[in-house]
Design an enzyme around this catalytic site. Structure first.
Site, mmCIF file in Angstrom:
data_model
loop_
_atom_site.group_PDB
_atom_site.id
_atom_site.type_symbol
_atom_site.label_atom_id
_atom_site.label_comp_id
_atom_site.label_asym_id
_atom_site.label_seq_id
_atom_site.Cartn_x
_atom_site.Cartn_y
_atom_site.Cartn_z
ATOM 1 N N GLU A 96 1.492 -8.134 8.792
ATOM 2 C CA GLU A 96 1.611 -6.730 9.181
ATOM 3 C C GLU A 96 2.656 -6.022 8.348
ATOM 4 O O GLU A 96 2.698 -4.803 8.301
ATOM 5 C CB GLU A 96 1.985 -6.613 10.658
ATOM 6 C CG GLU A 96 1.180 -7.505 11.586
ATOM 7 C CD GLU A 96 -0.316 -7.220 11.504
ATOM 8 O OE1 GLU A 96 -0.681 -6.053 11.462
ATOM 9 O OE2 GLU A 96 -1.092 -8.190 11.481
ATOM 10 N N ASP A 106 -10.849 1.253 -24.376
ATOM 11 C CA ASP A 106 -11.000 1.098 -22.931
ATOM 12 C C ASP A 106 -11.177 2.423 -22.199
ATOM 13 O O ASP A 106 -10.595 3.428 -22.587
ATOM 14 C CB ASP A 106 -9.725 0.472 -22.305
ATOM 15 C CG ASP A 106 -9.652 -1.014 -22.511
ATOM 16 O OD1 ASP A 106 -10.669 -1.617 -22.862
ATOM 17 O OD2 ASP A 106 -8.551 -1.562 -22.305
ATOM 18 N N ARG A 155 -4.160 -8.799 -20.360
ATOM 19 C CA ARG A 155 -5.135 -8.494 -21.414
ATOM 20 C C ARG A 155 -4.583 -7.552 -22.482
ATOM 21 O O ARG A 155 -5.128 -7.469 -23.590
ATOM 22 C CB ARG A 155 -6.454 -7.952 -20.828
ATOM 23 C CG ARG A 155 -6.350 -6.621 -20.162
ATOM 24 C CD ARG A 155 -7.651 -6.247 -19.471
ATOM 25 N NE ARG A 155 -8.718 -5.856 -20.400
ATOM 26 C CZ ARG A 155 -8.777 -4.684 -21.015
ATOM 27 N NH1 ARG A 155 -7.825 -3.776 -20.832
ATOM 28 N NH2 ARG A 155 -9.777 -4.394 -21.834
ATOM 29 N N PRO A 178 0.814 -1.216 0.000
ATOM 30 C CA PRO A 178 0.000 0.000 0.000
ATOM 31 C C PRO A 178 0.852 1.273 0.000
ATOM 32 O O PRO A 178 0.350 2.359 -0.263
ATOM 33 C CB PRO A 178 -0.832 -0.114 1.272
ATOM 34 C CG PRO A 178 -0.366 -1.303 2.011
ATOM 35 C CD PRO A 178 0.552 -2.092 1.138
#
Ligand code: 6GU
Length: 222
Positions: free
Chosen positions: A113, A164, A150, A86
């Protein structure tokens, strides 16, 4: 392209590699996806992959040894090593395009963690898939893999991704299928007209309108 994924939860990937477009890309030989259990690389006699963090608090931390060994086995001159965290750079379609041109990705899934800070030195880039916290990098690594695979030549028709959402920082225009009238909700006449120039114009306008309404931030980047 080859993608090696390092995880302590390899079973999470079973469905991912055995369904839909990803499966087809693998079957066609357009991508090879190998999921590696980090535990297999542990030299510890109990095959440990994590331990308590120095300084206390925050729970279990992934140890450097198994991940360093795995990357050293898998890495070549053509590899790009990606760490899922993150704290990484927010993932965007543009990055998916760049990664789709690589020959070999090694994706490390962080978990618990956290992971030992020294693992960062293995990575060419750190990626986050958004501003929220997942229990681990596994789902995030599937997001990266799906969005990259893709785009590999031959996986889907080029036409399906030149339009897209996010290409040119615009959202998709609306699409419809049969019936032309469903419960009184009618398909716009122009789409039934067969007039290609008008259809193109309609779609461009709808794309722009939708982006203005929903994602004005994208228009500022254009
Ligand atoms: Cl890459 N990992 C985790 N654990 N949480 C996230 C993420 C990654 N990206 C957004 N949230």
């Amino acid at each position: 392209m080859k993608i090696d994924i390092l995880t302590i939860f390899p079973n999470m990937f079973d469905g991912f590699v055995s369904e839909s477009i990803i499966k087809r890309a693998i079957d066609k030989g357009l991508v090879e996806i190998n999921v590696h259990n980090i535990r297999d690389y542990s030299t510890d006699k109990h095959k440990r992959v994590d331990d308590y963090g120095f300084g206390g608090g925050q729970g279990m931390v992934l140890m450097p040894q198994p991940i360093f060994d795995a990357v050293e086995v898998l890495k070549t001159d053509e590899s790009k090593v990606i760490l899922m965290t993150p704290q990484g750079v927010p993932y965007k379609q543009e990055c998916a395009y760049d990664l789709s041109l690589e020959k070999h990705l090694i994706i490390i899934c962080g978990h618990y963690e956290g992971f030992d800070e020294r693992i960062r030195t293995l990575a060419d880039m750190e990626i986050s898939i958004g501003d929220y916290v997942l229990t681990g990098g596994e789902i995030a690594s599937m997001v990266i893999t799906d969005s990259v695979v893709r785009l590999i030549d031959g996986v889907i028709e080029r036409e399906s991704h030149i339009n897209d959402s996010f290409n040119n920082n615009l959202l998709d225009y609306p699409v419809y299928t049969k019936p032309a009238n469903f419960r009184g909700m009618c398909v716009p006449d122009v789409l039934l007209s067969g007039h290609h120039a008008n259809i193109d114009k309609f779609r461009k306008e709808e794309s722009l309108k939708r982006t203005e309404e929903r994602r004005p931030d994208l228009l500022e980047k254009r």
